[in-house]
Write a protein that holds these residues in place. Structure first.
Motif, PDB file in Angstrom:
ATOM      1  N   PHE A   1       7.713   6.181   2.986  1.00  0.00           N
ATOM      2  CA  PHE A   1       6.656   5.258   3.393  1.00  0.00           C
ATOM      3  C   PHE A   1       6.602   4.052   2.462  1.00  0.00           C
ATOM      4  O   PHE A   1       6.776   4.179   1.253  1.00  0.00           O
ATOM      5  CB  PHE A   1       5.303   5.970   3.375  1.00  0.00           C
ATOM      6  CG  PHE A   1       5.248   7.191   4.256  1.00  0.00           C
ATOM      7  CD1 PHE A   1       5.626   7.125   5.585  1.00  0.00           C
ATOM      8  CD2 PHE A   1       4.828   8.412   3.747  1.00  0.00           C
ATOM      9  CE1 PHE A   1       5.581   8.241   6.396  1.00  0.00           C
ATOM     10  CE2 PHE A   1       4.781   9.534   4.549  1.00  0.00           C
ATOM     11  CZ  PHE A   1       5.163   9.451   5.882  1.00  0.00           C
ATOM     12  N   LYS A   2       6.305   2.909   3.056  1.00  0.00           N
ATOM     13  CA  LYS A   2       6.250   1.668   2.272  1.00  0.00           C
ATOM     14  C   LYS A   2       4.834   1.156   2.086  1.00  0.00           C
ATOM     15  O   LYS A   2       4.534   0.465   1.106  1.00  0.00           O
ATOM     16  CB  LYS A   2       7.083   0.575   2.964  1.00  0.00           C
ATOM     17  CG  LYS A   2       8.548   0.912   3.161  1.00  0.00           C
ATOM     18  CD  LYS A   2       9.261   1.088   1.834  1.00  0.00           C
ATOM     19  CE  LYS A   2      10.774   1.140   2.003  1.00  0.00           C
ATOM     20  NZ  LYS A   2      11.238   2.224   2.876  1.00  0.00           N
TER      21      LYS A   2
ATOM     22  N   MET B   1       3.935   3.500  -2.445  1.00  0.00           N
ATOM     23  CA  MET B   1       3.408   2.702  -1.330  1.00  0.00           C
ATOM     24  C   MET B   1       2.576   1.534  -1.833  1.00  0.00           C
ATOM     25  O   MET B   1       1.927   1.632  -2.880  1.00  0.00           O
ATOM     26  CB  MET B   1       2.541   3.563  -0.406  1.00  0.00           C
ATOM     27  CG  MET B   1       3.296   4.583   0.398  1.00  0.00           C
ATOM     28  SD  MET B   1       2.272   5.380   1.673  1.00  0.00           S
ATOM     29  CE  MET B   1       1.091   6.310   0.694  1.00  0.00           C
TER      30      MET B   1
ATOM     31  N   TYR C   1       3.982  12.921   1.305  1.00  0.00           N
ATOM     32  CA  TYR C   1       4.318  11.562   0.881  1.00  0.00           C
ATOM     33  C   TYR C   1       5.691  11.516   0.207  1.00  0.00           C
ATOM     34  O   TYR C   1       6.516  10.648   0.493  1.00  0.00           O
ATOM     35  CB  TYR C   1       3.245  11.037  -0.085  1.00  0.00           C
ATOM     36  CG  TYR C   1       1.964  10.556   0.571  1.00  0.00           C
ATOM     37  CD1 TYR C   1       1.822  10.497   1.945  1.00  0.00           C
ATOM     38  CD2 TYR C   1       0.873  10.147  -0.209  1.00  0.00           C
ATOM     39  CE1 TYR C   1       0.639  10.052   2.545  1.00  0.00           C
ATOM     40  CE2 TYR C   1      -0.309   9.703   0.373  1.00  0.00           C
ATOM     41  CZ  TYR C   1      -0.417   9.660   1.742  1.00  0.00           C
ATOM     42  OH  TYR C   1      -1.584   9.212   2.319  1.00  0.00           O
TER      43      TYR C   1
ATOM     44  N   ASN D   1       8.934  11.634   2.341  1.00  0.00           N
ATOM     45  CA  ASN D   1       9.197  10.547   3.266  1.00  0.00           C
ATOM     46  C   ASN D   1       9.429   9.235   2.517  1.00  0.00           C
ATOM     47  O   ASN D   1       9.396   9.188   1.284  1.00  0.00           O
ATOM     48  CB  ASN D   1       8.037  10.413   4.254  1.00  0.00           C
ATOM     49  CG  ASN D   1       8.011  11.536   5.258  1.00  0.00           C
ATOM     50  OD1 ASN D   1       8.700  11.493   6.266  1.00  0.00           O
ATOM     51  ND2 ASN D   1       7.215  12.583   4.982  1.00  0.00           N
TER      52      ASN D   1
ATOM     53  N   ALA E   1       8.424   7.159   9.548  1.00  0.00           N
ATOM     54  CA  ALA E   1       7.531   5.994   9.648  1.00  0.00           C
ATOM     55  C   ALA E   1       7.603   5.159   8.379  1.00  0.00           C
ATOM     56  O   ALA E   1       8.086   5.615   7.329  1.00  0.00           O
ATOM     57  CB  ALA E   1       6.099   6.456   9.890  1.00  0.00           C
ATOM     58  N   GLU E   2       7.123   3.933   8.490  1.00  0.00           N
ATOM     59  CA  GLU E   2       7.004   3.035   7.341  1.00  0.00           C
ATOM     60  C   GLU E   2       5.558   2.889   6.888  1.00  0.00           C
ATOM     61  O   GLU E   2       5.294   2.655   5.708  1.00  0.00           O
ATOM     62  CB  GLU E   2       7.530   1.644   7.719  1.00  0.00           C
ATOM     63  CG  GLU E   2       9.009   1.552   7.980  1.00  0.00           C
ATOM     64  CD  GLU E   2       9.400   0.146   8.376  1.00  0.00           C
ATOM     65  OE1 GLU E   2      10.007  -0.561   7.554  1.00  0.00           O
ATOM     66  OE2 GLU E   2       9.083  -0.256   9.512  1.00  0.00           O
ATOM     67  N   VAL E   3       4.627   3.016   7.838  1.00  0.00           N
ATOM     68  CA  VAL E   3       3.217   2.730   7.556  1.00  0.00           C
ATOM     69  C   VAL E   3       2.367   3.980   7.735  1.00  0.00           C
ATOM     70  O   VAL E   3       2.392   4.618   8.795  1.00  0.00           O
ATOM     71  CB  VAL E   3       2.694   1.619   8.499  1.00  0.00           C
ATOM     72  CG1 VAL E   3       1.213   1.353   8.234  1.00  0.00           C
ATOM     73  CG2 VAL E   3       3.507   0.344   8.323  1.00  0.00           C
ATOM     74  N   VAL E   4       1.628   4.327   6.694  1.00  0.00           N
ATOM     75  CA  VAL E   4       0.631   5.395   6.748  1.00  0.00           C
ATOM     76  C   VAL E   4      -0.737   4.759   7.009  1.00  0.00           C
ATOM     77  O   VAL E   4      -1.094   3.757   6.366  1.00  0.00           O
ATOM     78  CB  VAL E   4       0.581   6.175   5.418  1.00  0.00           C
ATOM     79  CG1 VAL E   4      -0.695   7.004   5.310  1.00  0.00           C
ATOM     80  CG2 VAL E   4       1.799   7.071   5.286  1.00  0.00           C
TER      81      VAL E   4
ATOM     82  N   ALA F   1       0.383   1.756   2.999  1.00  0.00           N
ATOM     83  CA  ALA F   1      -0.735   2.565   3.496  1.00  0.00           C
ATOM     84  C   ALA F   1      -1.916   1.653   3.811  1.00  0.00           C
ATOM     85  O   ALA F   1      -2.228   0.733   3.042  1.00  0.00           O
ATOM     86  CB  ALA F   1      -1.141   3.612   2.472  1.00  0.00           C
TER      87      ALA F   1
END
Length: 426
Positions: A116-117, A137, A111, A114, A45-48, A119
């Motif tokens: 992730f970009k 992020m 975190y 991964n 995923a990109e968004v948490v 949150a």
């Protein structure tokens, strides 16, 4: 004589202390199993979307789920939950990927494992800061509504990289409430939660439909905007006297569980009034209703006039139905201060200590001659911008996409793995 060791053991396992301990052990085993099942090893995923609270506050996240499901089509989303009850609520409410991390170290291990970009945070829960300590992020606060309540603005806003707000009214709210705050952190995105098509939750009626939707009493007096304890029964009595009208009583869910004696008494009186009035109405489609649960946004299409307090409900109604009459309450009997703090109150009649005796004629007049429709449209632009329903989702997605793109570029020259945060796991 019975074996004394066996007797002691039998007595111990039958004791209330052991039963509590056994229940705790079984519960811990359950959460361990769920944490293993939802460890996130499958997530790309990109968004948490971070949510650290229990299910009692899950409504704050729930209203965002349809928006996040739409976002997921363009930027893959994962929900990160810290409490078991919230996890169970999420599993029942969405098909989005769900991850369960009860403790700090597994959270940050996840975190770091991964890419992730960004949150998103729907509240100011105290554990948000454990997530905020992860530097790669971009951290965005989106809150869980648009309201003029004092609780809508917190000094914690300074901790986030960006704060998504509805419009100019929210910008002014932050300007009034915060010192040394960088307004460039604020990003206007309208109210994307209101763009989602919802099934009709309230059957139409040949009678005019008046909804009374008060808020709860808040955590303290400064955040208390409810009308239930002061005016609730009188408002209900007045609506019940209006010809060719039915009342829909839809309070905030926490009104039903309030421990405040005045709230409990007033709510009980309201329920009694409605039950008594319905005894003489044979046509069920014209009977008054009590709706403690259900999606209020899915009810608005059927509502002809809304009576509510200072909360997100009135602004949501304004966004979706600026052409429909709206009446607000003022528990402090100070219209000048209310007009300054809540601009929407300038476009509506106010039920207060001064006006409560004439509330029946006030509501009847609004139903027959709505004189504030023009200023309501002006204030809708002030709160949400110029776009019609549907435009907020576009603004929200575009803002997320830009932040992800900017952060992707920034991460090319970012190599530190430092984390400076404290855990409360012990």
């Amino acid at each position: 004589m019975a074996n004394p060791v066996r007797w002691v053991a039998r007595t111990a396992v039958r004791s209330s202390a052991w039963k509590r301990t056994s229940k705790w052990i079984r519960g811990a085993e359950r959460w361990n199993r769920l944490e293993d099942e939802h460890d996130g090893s499958y997530v790309k995923a990109e968004v948490v979307v971070y949510f650290g609270d229990r299910s009692s506050k899950f409504y704050q996240l729930e209203q965002w789920l349809p928006v996040l499901e739409e976002l997921h089509k363009q930027h893959r989303v994962v929900l990160v939950l810290r409490k078991g009850t919230a996890l169970l609520s999420a599993l029942e409410s969405t098909h989005l990927p769900v991850v369960f991390k009860r403790k700090f170290d597994p959270l940050h291990t996840f975190y770091h494992a991964n890419d992730f970009k960004l949150a998103l945070y729907v509240n100011n829960g105290v554990t948000n800061f454990q997530s905020l300590s992860f530097a790669p992020m971009v951290h965005v606060h989106v809150n869980h509504g648009e309201s003029d309540k004092l609780s809508m603005v917190s000094n914690q806003a300074k901790a986030y990289d960006k704060v998504f707000v509805a419009g100019e009214a929210a910008v002014e709210r932050h300007r009034r409430a915060l010192i040394d705050f960088d307004e460039s952190q604020l990003v206007r995105v309208g109210r994307p939660q209101l763009d989602i098509k919802r099934p009709l939750e309230l059957e139409p009626s040949s009678a005019r439909t008046i909804m009374y939707a008060p808020t709860w009493e808040g955590e303290n007096d400064a955040n208390n905007y409810t009308s239930v304890d002061l005016f609730g029964p009188q408002i209900v009595e007045a609506v019940l006297q209006i010809l060719d009208a039915r009342l829909i009583y839809k309070p905030h869910p926490r009104v039903e569980t309030s421990k405040d004696p005045d709230m409990v008494e007033a709510n009980a009186r309201i329920l009694q009034l409605i039950e008594s009035a319905n005894a003489s109405i044979a046509d069920e489609t014209r009977q008054h209703q009590v709706l403690m649960q259900g999606d209020i946004l899915g009810m608005f299409d059927t509502v002809d006039l809304l009576i509510t307090d200072i909360s997100s409900v009135g602004l949501d109604f304004l966004y979706l139905h600026p052409d429909k009459p709206l009446v607000l309450t003022d528990r402090r009997n100070d219209s000048e201060s209310l007009n300054a703090e809540a601009p929407i109150s300038r476009a509506t009649p106010l039920i207060s200590e001064t006006t409560i005796e004439g509330v029946e004629s006030l509501i009847s007049e609004m139903l027959s001659h709505d004189s504030t429709v023009k200023i309501r449209h002006e204030l809708r632009r002030h709160y949400f911008g110029d776009g019609e329903p549907g435009s907020s989702t576009v603004l929200f997605t575009e803002a997320v996409s830009k932040l992800i793109a900017d952060r992707t570029v920034a991460l090319k020259s970012f190599h530190t793995e430092s984390v400076n945060a404290e855990s409360d796991d012990e």
